[in-house]
Motif scaffolding. Structure first.
Motif, mmCIF file in Angstrom:
data_model
loop_
_atom_site.group_PDB
_atom_site.id
_atom_site.type_symbol
_atom_site.label_atom_id
_atom_site.label_comp_id
_atom_site.label_asym_id
_atom_site.label_seq_id
_atom_site.Cartn_x
_atom_site.Cartn_y
_atom_site.Cartn_z
ATOM 1 N N PHE A 279 0.657 -1.264 -0.062
ATOM 2 C CA PHE A 279 0.035 -0.048 -0.065
ATOM 3 C C PHE A 279 0.846 1.162 -0.083
ATOM 4 O O PHE A 279 0.564 2.352 -0.729
ATOM 5 C CB PHE A 279 -1.083 -0.235 1.151
ATOM 6 N N VAL A 280 1.914 1.380 0.786
ATOM 7 C CA VAL A 280 2.967 2.216 0.935
ATOM 8 C C VAL A 280 4.138 1.853 -0.298
ATOM 9 O O VAL A 280 4.837 1.062 0.167
ATOM 10 C CB VAL A 280 3.330 2.731 2.172
ATOM 11 N N THR A 281 4.343 2.877 -1.236
ATOM 12 C CA THR A 281 5.365 2.526 -2.098
ATOM 13 C C THR A 281 6.310 3.717 -1.856
ATOM 14 O O THR A 281 6.315 4.812 -2.408
ATOM 15 C CB THR A 281 4.887 2.676 -3.574
ATOM 16 N N ASP A 282 7.188 3.411 -0.513
ATOM 17 C CA ASP A 282 7.971 4.622 -0.062
ATOM 18 C C ASP A 282 9.667 4.331 -0.763
ATOM 19 O O ASP A 282 10.361 5.266 -0.347
ATOM 20 C CB ASP A 282 8.118 4.739 1.270
ATOM 21 N N THR A 283 9.881 3.231 -1.354
ATOM 22 C CA THR A 283 11.172 3.268 -2.017
ATOM 23 C C THR A 283 11.237 3.458 -3.302
ATOM 24 O O THR A 283 10.270 3.528 -4.069
ATOM 25 C CB THR A 283 11.717 1.851 -1.670
ATOM 26 N N PRO A 284 12.292 3.980 -3.914
ATOM 27 C CA PRO A 284 12.410 4.319 -5.576
ATOM 28 C C PRO A 284 12.012 3.175 -6.301
ATOM 29 O O PRO A 284 11.433 3.333 -7.408
ATOM 30 C CB PRO A 284 13.662 4.852 -5.616
ATOM 31 N N ASN A 285 12.423 1.983 -5.832
ATOM 32 C CA ASN A 285 12.208 0.969 -6.758
ATOM 33 C C ASN A 285 10.681 0.525 -6.799
ATOM 34 O O ASN A 285 9.973 0.098 -8.055
ATOM 35 C CB ASN A 285 12.700 -0.565 -6.124
ATOM 36 N N LEU A 286 9.987 0.661 -5.562
ATOM 37 C CA LEU A 286 8.409 0.286 -5.600
ATOM 38 C C LEU A 286 7.807 1.486 -6.424
ATOM 39 O O LEU A 286 6.900 1.187 -7.255
ATOM 40 C CB LEU A 286 8.217 0.099 -4.296
ATOM 41 N N GLN A 287 8.291 2.621 -6.254
ATOM 42 C CA GLN A 287 7.567 3.856 -7.053
ATOM 43 C C GLN A 287 7.883 3.546 -8.328
ATOM 44 O O GLN A 287 6.684 3.874 -9.152
ATOM 45 C CB GLN A 287 8.410 5.091 -6.298
ATOM 46 N N ALA A 288 9.067 3.187 -8.846
ATOM 47 C CA ALA A 288 9.354 2.926 -10.373
ATOM 48 C C ALA A 288 8.335 1.832 -10.938
ATOM 49 O O ALA A 288 7.821 2.118 -11.956
ATOM 50 C CB ALA A 288 10.690 2.700 -10.504
ATOM 51 N N GLN A 289 8.226 0.956 -9.935
ATOM 52 C CA GLN A 289 7.515 -0.297 -10.467
ATOM 53 C C GLN A 289 5.863 0.031 -10.643
ATOM 54 O O GLN A 289 5.384 -0.342 -11.508
ATOM 55 C CB GLN A 289 7.559 -1.445 -9.338
ATOM 56 N N LYS A 290 5.400 0.924 -9.737
ATOM 57 C CA LYS A 290 4.252 1.097 -9.573
ATOM 58 C C LYS A 290 3.805 2.238 -10.990
ATOM 59 O O LYS A 290 2.684 1.803 -11.554
ATOM 60 C CB LYS A 290 3.859 1.923 -8.305
ATOM 61 N N ALA A 291 4.800 3.125 -10.886
ATOM 62 C CA ALA A 291 4.623 4.032 -12.206
ATOM 63 C C ALA A 291 4.567 3.224 -13.710
ATOM 64 O O ALA A 291 3.839 3.580 -14.277
ATOM 65 C CB ALA A 291 5.698 5.099 -12.238
ATOM 66 N N PHE A 292 5.486 2.344 -13.582
ATOM 67 C CA PHE A 292 5.462 1.467 -14.854
ATOM 68 C C PHE A 292 4.144 0.603 -15.152
ATOM 69 O O PHE A 292 3.680 0.633 -16.148
ATOM 70 C CB PHE A 292 6.677 0.502 -14.712
ATOM 71 N N ILE A 293 3.540 0.098 -13.989
ATOM 72 C CA ILE A 293 2.433 -0.807 -14.306
ATOM 73 C C ILE A 293 1.239 0.356 -14.531
ATOM 74 O O ILE A 293 0.493 0.024 -15.202
ATOM 75 C CB ILE A 293 2.081 -1.479 -12.879
ATOM 76 N N GLU A 294 1.140 1.393 -13.688
ATOM 77 C CA GLU A 294 0.337 2.518 -14.243
ATOM 78 C C GLU A 294 0.218 2.935 -15.551
ATOM 79 O O GLU A 294 -0.599 3.154 -16.173
ATOM 80 C CB GLU A 294 0.168 3.617 -13.324
ATOM 81 N N ASP A 295 1.711 2.975 -16.111
ATOM 82 C CA ASP A 295 1.691 3.654 -17.542
ATOM 83 C C ASP A 295 1.155 2.629 -18.402
ATOM 84 O O ASP A 295 0.484 2.779 -19.443
ATOM 85 C CB ASP A 295 3.298 3.814 -17.781
ATOM 86 N N LYS A 296 1.520 1.197 -18.176
ATOM 87 C CA LYS A 296 0.983 0.083 -19.096
ATOM 88 C C LYS A 296 -0.584 -0.010 -19.036
ATOM 89 O O LYS A 296 -1.052 -0.189 -20.290
ATOM 90 C CB LYS A 296 1.896 -1.321 -18.575
ATOM 91 N N LEU A 297 -0.915 0.271 -17.691
ATOM 92 C CA LEU A 297 -2.414 0.270 -17.753
ATOM 93 C C LEU A 297 -3.227 1.117 -18.338
ATOM 94 O O LEU A 297 -4.255 0.851 -19.150
ATOM 95 C CB LEU A 297 -2.825 0.169 -16.292
#
Length: 91
Positions: free
Chosen positions: A55-73
């Motif tokens: 739920f909390v994406t506080d690391t740069p890696n998790l933030q990048a992963q979330k952004a990538f998935i949202e862009d693909k979506l």
């Protein structure tokens, strides 16, 4: 069997209607539906991937992963909107 000029013209218009842009063709209905099914499957997978993130994406890696998935979506959603039209022209 001999195909008459009239039958050939009807077939050509089915593939290339008068409002079809040059270099394009009208996508067949079954082909369009197949693409939509694949896109729906991709959308479901991406939503599952997004839901599996913490739920909390506080690391740069998790933030990048979330952004990538949202862009693909977002890309998949745009493609679904495009292929949901009753007539789709492709090249």
């Amino acid at each position: 069997e001999m195909v008459t000029k009239k039958e050939a013209e009807v077939f050509r218009l089915a593939e290339h209607p008068a409002d079809c842009p040059d270099g394009m063709r009208l996508m067949k209905e079954e082909e369009r539906k197949m693409v939509l099914r694949k896109l729906d499957g991709s959308r479901i997978k991406l939503l599952k991937d997004l839901a599996s993130l913490p739920f909390v994406t506080d690391t740069p890696n998790l933030q990048a992963q979330k952004a990538f998935i949202e862009d693909k979506l977002a890309e998949v959603d745009k493609a679904i909107a495009l292929y949901s039209r009753p007539r789709v022209f492709v090249n």
